[in-house]
Design a protein around this motif. Sequence first.
Motif, short mmCIF file in Angstrom:
data_model
loop_
_atom_site.label_atom_id
_atom_site.label_comp_id
_atom_site.label_asym_id
_atom_site.label_seq_id
_atom_site.Cartn_x
_atom_site.Cartn_y
_atom_site.Cartn_z
N ASP A 164 36.53 46.34 40.11
CA ASP A 164 35.44 46.28 41.07
C ASP A 164 34.13 45.96 40.35
O ASP A 164 34.04 46.03 39.12
CB ASP A 164 35.33 47.60 41.83
N PHE A 165 33.09 45.62 41.12
CA PHE A 165 31.83 45.16 40.53
C PHE A 165 31.25 46.15 39.52
O PHE A 165 30.79 45.76 38.45
CB PHE A 165 30.80 44.89 41.62
N ALA A 214 35.22 39.16 38.13
CA ALA A 214 34.75 39.85 39.32
C ALA A 214 35.54 39.36 40.53
O ALA A 214 36.14 38.29 40.51
CB ALA A 214 33.26 39.61 39.52
N VAL A 267 26.01 39.69 44.47
CA VAL A 267 26.01 39.61 43.01
C VAL A 267 26.21 38.15 42.63
O VAL A 267 27.16 37.50 43.06
CB VAL A 267 27.13 40.47 42.40
N LEU A 299 26.87 37.69 36.60
CA LEU A 299 28.22 37.94 36.09
C LEU A 299 28.40 37.31 34.71
O LEU A 299 28.96 37.92 33.80
CB LEU A 299 29.26 37.39 37.07
#
Length: 264
Positions: A55-56, A75, A90, A95
Motif C-alpha cells: 500500500d502507499f 505502488a 499520489v 513515487l
Amino acid sequence: MTATERSHSTVTVGVSLKMYFGHAQSLDWSSRVAELARTHPSVASGAVELFVIPDFLAVAPAVGIFAGTGVLVGAQDLATDDSGAFTGEVSGAVLAEVGASVVEVGHAERRRLFGETDAIVAAKSAAALRNGLAPVLCIGEGERMPPADASAECIRQLDSALAGAAFGRVIVAYEPVWAIGAPAPAPADHIRAVCAALRSHVDGLTGRDGSVVIYGGSAGPGLLTELGGDADGLFLGRFAHDPAALGAVLDEAAVLASSRTDNR
C-alpha cells in the motif's frame, strides 16, 4: 543479447498486497520477502525478477527494506498529473523520488470501483512512463470468450493505454476479469494463447524494449510450468501473503528461467 531477448529469458514474478495488510504487517512481510530474495540464487542472479507492490504508506519504507536485494518496489496507483491541487492523490514524480520502480495501472478493481476509463488508464500510463516508472498495465476481457476474441480485446486495451505515452518498458499483466478472485485461474490453454498474442504484439512496438507479459488472476503454484514459455511470469495476490508460498513460485520460476535460457 538484446533487451527483448533478455526479457524473454528472465521470468518476472510480481505481488500486489492490495489493502489486506496493516502497516506493521506490510513491513514485516517485506522484511521476510527481502530475506527470501537475498538467499534465493535466481533472484540474486537476476534470472528471476521480483517486484512487490504494497500500500502507499509502505512504499517508502519498503524501498529501504529491499535495498540491495534487486527486488523492485512499486505502488498500486498514481495520479494522472505530476503536481497540483489533487487532494488525496499520489503523483508519479513523488513515487519516483522515494525510489519506486513500477506502478500498477488500470486494474479491473480501479475500473469497477472508481470508474476508471480507457482515457484515464492512458493518462496514468503516460504519467508513469514520463516519470521513469514501468507501468504494470493490467488488461483483460470482462467476460469469458474464445482466446482469439480475448486477444483482440486485450491488444485493443494495450494500444489504447499506451497511445501517446513516452517510450519505456511496460509490464503487461494479463488478468481476465472473470478469473480475478476465482477459485482457479483461467484454463492454461486460454492463458497461453492470449499471452503469446500479447507478447508478439508487444515485441513489435517501438520503444518498448525489455517489456514482458505476465499472467494474474487466481495464479498459484504449478501454473508457470503449465504455461511454459508463453507467459513471462506471474502476478500474484493473496497466494503470496505467505512468503514460503512465494518462495515455491520463485523456485518454479527459476526452473523456467533456466529452460528458457537453454533454448535461446
